[in-house]
Scaffold this motif. Structure first.
Motif, short mmCIF file in Angstrom:
data_model
loop_
_atom_site.label_atom_id
_atom_site.label_comp_id
_atom_site.label_asym_id
_atom_site.label_seq_id
_atom_site.Cartn_x
_atom_site.Cartn_y
_atom_site.Cartn_z
N LEU A 52 0.56 4.39 8.23
CA LEU A 52 -0.42 3.50 7.61
C LEU A 52 -1.28 2.82 8.68
N ASN A 53 -0.67 2.41 9.77
CA ASN A 53 -1.43 1.75 10.84
C ASN A 53 -2.49 2.68 11.42
N SER B 67 -10.59 -2.04 0.82
CA SER B 67 -10.00 -1.47 2.03
C SER B 67 -8.59 -0.95 1.76
N CYS B 68 -7.81 -1.68 0.97
CA CYS B 68 -6.44 -1.23 0.65
C CYS B 68 -6.47 -0.01 -0.26
N ASP C 149 0.83 -1.21 0.00
CA ASP C 149 0.00 0.00 0.00
C ASP C 149 0.87 1.26 0.00
N GLU D 97 -5.94 7.63 1.45
CA GLU D 97 -5.60 8.42 2.63
C GLU D 97 -4.11 8.80 2.65
N GLU E 292 -9.74 3.82 9.41
CA GLU E 292 -10.57 3.21 8.36
C GLU E 292 -11.50 2.15 8.95
N LYS F 104 -8.69 2.30 -0.17
CA LYS F 104 -9.00 3.42 0.74
C LYS F 104 -7.77 3.83 1.55
N ASN F 105 -6.97 2.85 1.94
CA ASN F 105 -5.72 3.16 2.64
C ASN F 105 -4.80 4.02 1.77
N ILE G 22 -3.96 5.05 9.75
CA ILE G 22 -4.99 5.11 8.71
C ILE G 22 -5.90 3.88 8.78
N LYS G 23 -5.30 2.71 8.97
CA LYS G 23 -6.08 1.47 9.07
C LYS G 23 -7.01 1.51 10.26
#
Length: 814
Positions: free
Chosen positions: A612-613, A381-382, A355, A388, A619, A384-385, A615-616
């Motif tokens: 990223l974490n 989902s990825c 990602d 962001e 999300e 959307k990551n 963001i997850k």
């Protein structure tokens, strides 16, 4: 392979020459004409010459057939065969017939042949109309033999095209057509062909994309998409048929989503149409194979294909894979090859976090605002990551440059970024696509391509075939071609071919058991309901982590789920081979000559991973919020459409996954209980968010409502009321014992564990503990049916008279 040869069972005197036999060996004399200009005189000359040759060949064919029939008659009489059998051995339509048709078309000014002065040869009813750009090559193939180990010869037909497209032939051949390259115009060729066609597309997007080019000529058959707000109905098909029939020289062209093929076939049969008059083309068969693990209707498509007349059907693929189904494996394949190479220069990036790498690659390739990028990633989902991550680097204004092309179930998930492709250009500078757009979509502009495969999201893993298909969306030039992926080491590799054979063997065992049960059932019809319960249980047996190895075909017969096995083997190969170690994917890409490969690595920093974490985490919260909102929206809409089953079906087909589950449950039970009241029991609150009740909770409610809806004279209800009477007191142990005895008596194959019998009883009947009794084992007082207590305001219900109530305990519920 049909080259219009005499059937092997008919022997022809070797010293007799027949023109149609010579043509089957591809030695037909060319019919050549002098150069024909576009002026009227030359066209007239062409037609006149065609007319002379038409009459000449017509007479030759007549004489040859008379001679042939005389020899056949003499041979059959001498061998003692009845003359009534002669007609059965009449050869199929000959190449000379095809030549006659073509010449007649020239006489009648058919546009297809006006600019093609030569007719050379053909294969499987596909005629070469311009031999200057297409040649036919036939090679013998040695096979190991049939089941009795008798060696036999088959032939491999290859059409070699000078153009980048399928130009120079009049139509697709029947059988299996391996076009070997994406974007060569196979579907367009069939749409132009002078015959009626049923073209089955793996996705709505593909079918609609072709339909919208000529909505006055074609009919889209499927669920709503784009400008089409309703599912195609029989009346729509009827109107289309009447419209085409009233026009001269127009052919019926159905663009059918795989799920709706049965609608077209059944309509044509009911109308009395001859299915031989409709060419059935199954487009992108490899896509149906891959999707069959979550799309069982793909197997039905193959059922219809195998039943369709042999010379009126074709499976088409640019990335053909092997078939577990022996009926498909035995069909000859016509190959297309292209003289002009279409090389790819691929940059393969092995990433510790796909990602993050994808976001960096997108920002790098879009610095020039005039250039576009398409990202193929089958994970909402990825995607959307990544969006962001892009917003963190490019600010909120980058949002206006982003679009997501995905299936209808992802629509609500991606929110404002969702868009439908309405032309042949990417809608935004940064466009993400999911698997719904991996095949059949034509992008008529240059762009950068980024394909992403993430082992943490197995649905995103890309086979070699998928990588080829995705790049084929570009009809112009790829500005750059990048594959971003990670890998997951495996401790022990699985032999995929051995795995396939094991699955087939297990499936055969299950099929064998079911076949014997059906035979016994035929001898003992009074046990039919019991046998069906056992068969349903066998179909759901988990073998090697797989359910559904046996299925019912379109006629209700039990068959091996061959496409499912193909799909499982493909996934096993992806996990155990392509993405099992560093460098493996690149090696296989080169081995399959996909293109020139350059390798890179990208390791994300701790700061990037931390970002990223976060963001997850956000999300995940947002996903819960979106799911809750979609359920609220569906619940409120139900109040407006109470009793409108068509609108309910439309909602099911266009909503999110969670709302779809909710609405499917309404559909199952809405004939018994008011929808709004039912909705209040199907949804629950958790942490302030609305969600569906658990599947096990729904099963209890489902069984309770079915029991409540049973006719009072139903056998199951009568036995229950006799053994466990309303108003009486019973301990939990007695209730469990009585209920188990009732189930054994009625042969309901349900095994109760850990007080499950008592729990079920409390969903069928409303009970209260006896407060006057003392001790832990206080008895239960039966007050009445549970649903009457749950919905006290309901007085009417639709009586359920189904004799086999036990089947509801085995149903697979949403």
């Amino acid at each position: 392979m049909d080259h219009n040869k005499i059937e092997n069972s008919i022997e022809i005197n070797e010293n007799i020459e027949h023109e149609w036999v010579d043509m089957s060996k591809f030695k037909e004399t060319q019919i050549k004409e002098e150069s024909i200009d576009s002026n009227h005189d030359n066209n007239s000359h062409q037609k006149a010459l065609a007319k002379v040759k038409y009459e000449t060949i017509k007479q030759q064919v007549k004489e040859n057939r008379e001679t042939q029939q005389a020899h056949l008659l003499a041979k059959q009489i001498s061998s003692g065969k009845e003359t009534s059998q002669i007609q059965q051995n009449t050869p199929p339509t000959t190449p000379s017939d095809e030549k006659l048709k073509t010449l007649q078309a020239i006489i009648n000014s058919t546009p297809l042949h006006e600019t093609n002065p030569e007719i050379l040869e053909g294969i499987n009813n596909c005629t070469i109309i311009d031999p200057s750009i297409v040649t036919l090559q036939v090679e013998p193939i040695s096979n190991s033999g049939d089941e009795d180990n008798t060696p036999h010869q088959r032939e491999k037909g290859i059409l070699i095209f000078e153009s980048e497209y399928l130009e120079g032939i009049d139509q697709l051949p029947f059988g299996i057509f391996n076009k070997n390259r994406t974007g060569v115009g196979a579907t367009s060729l069939e749409l132009r062909s002078e015959r009626n066609s049923i073209i089955v597309c793996p996705t709505r997007a593909l079918a609609y994309n072709k339909y919208r080019n000529h909505p006055d000529k074609y009919l889209y058959v499927g669920s709503p998409i784009g400008s089409l707000n309703t599912t195609t109905s029989n009346s729509s098909i009827n109107e289309y048929m009447d419209m085409i029939n009233n026009k001269e020289k127009m052919f019926k062209k159905f663009l059918v989503v795989a799920d709706s093929l049965h609608l077209v076939i059944n309509y044509l049969k009911n109308r009395g149409e001859n299915l031989e008059d409709y060419f059935l083309m199954i487009d992108e068969i490899d896509s149906l194979q891959s999707d069959s693990s979550f799309r069982p209707v793909a197997e039905d498509v193959i059922d219809y294909y195998l039943e369709h007349p042999t010379q009126s059907r074709c499976l088409v693929s640019a990335t053909l894979k092997g078939f577990s189904n022996p009926q498909l494996a035995g069909i000859d394949i016509i190959h297309a090859e292209f003289s002009s190479p279409k090389a790819r220069n691929i940059t393969s990036i092995t990433s510790s976090c796909p990602d993050i790498t994808a976001a960096k690659q997108i920002l790098s390739t879009t610095r020039d605002s005039s250039q576009k990028v398409m990202i193929a990633y089958n994970s909402i989902s990825c995607i959307k990551n990544i969006i962001e991550l892009l917003k963190q680097e490019g600010g909120d204004e980058i949002s206006s440059k982003i679009a997501v092309l995905c299936g209808m179930y992802g629509r609500k998930e991606v929110g404002e970024y969702y868009i439908e492709l309405k032309g042949n250009r990417l809608p935004k500078q940064i466009t993400f696509i999911t698997s719904a757009y991996f095949v059949g979509v034509d992008i008529d502009e240059d762009f950068h391509l980024i394909s992403v495969a993430n082992t943490q999201k197995t649905q995103s893993l890309l086979s070699i075939e998928k990588i080829i298909q995705i790049a084929g969306r570009c009809r112009k030039q790829l500005l750059s071609d990048t594959i971003i992926h990670n890998y997951l080491p495996v401790k022990k590799r699985v032999d995929v071919q051995k795995y396939r054979l094991e699955l087939l063997e297990e499936a055969r065992h299950l099929q064998h058991i079911i076949t014997h049960l059906k035979k016994i059932e035929g001898d003992q019809p009074r046990f039919q309901h019991l046998f069906q319960k056992v068969i349903d249980a066998i179909k759901k047996v988990d073998i090697k982590g797989v359910e559904g190895l046996v299925r019912q075909d379109i006629h209700g017969n039990y068959q091996i789920s061959h496409l499912l096995i193909d799909s499982l083997c493909e996934k096993m190969e992806l996990i155990n081979d392509l993405y099992s170690c560093e460098g493996r994917l690149e090696y296989l890409l080169e081995k399959h000559e996909v293109g020139e490969i350059s390798m890179k690595t990208d390791k994300s920093t701790a700061k990037e991973i931390s970002s990223l974490n976060e963001i997850k985490k956000e999300e995940k919260i947002q996903r819960k919020e979106n799911r809750s909102n979609s359920l609220i929206e569906a619940r409120e809409k139900l109040k407006e459409i109470e009793g409108n089953w068509d609108e309910l079906e439309r909602m099911i087909n266009t909503t999110t996954y969670d709302a779809q589950i909710f609405l499917k449950r309404i559909k199952l039970l809405g004939c018994y209980i008011n929808w709004t009241l039912l909705a209040s029991k199907l949804l629950t609150q958790k942490e302030g968010k609305l969600q569906n009740i658990r599947k096990d909770e729904f099963r209890w409610l489902y069984l309770g409502i079915k029991y409540w809806a049973l006719d009072d004279n139903h056998k199951f209800k009568q036995i229950m009321n006799t053994c466990l009477k309303i108003g009486e007191k019973y301990t939990g142990e007695i209730i469990e014992k009585e209920l188990k005895d009732i189930f054994r008596l009625l042969a309901i194959p349900v095994e109760f564990k850990n007080n499950q019998a008592l729990k079920l009883f409390n969903k069928l009947m409303y009970t209260k503990r006896d407060k006057k009794a003392k001790g832990a084992n206080r008895p239960y007082i039966i007050k009445g049916e549970y649903i009457s207590h749950l919905f006290p305001e309901i007085t009417k219900k639709l009586p359920l008279k189904d004799s086999d109530f036990g089947k509801y305990f085995l149903e697979d519920l949403p």
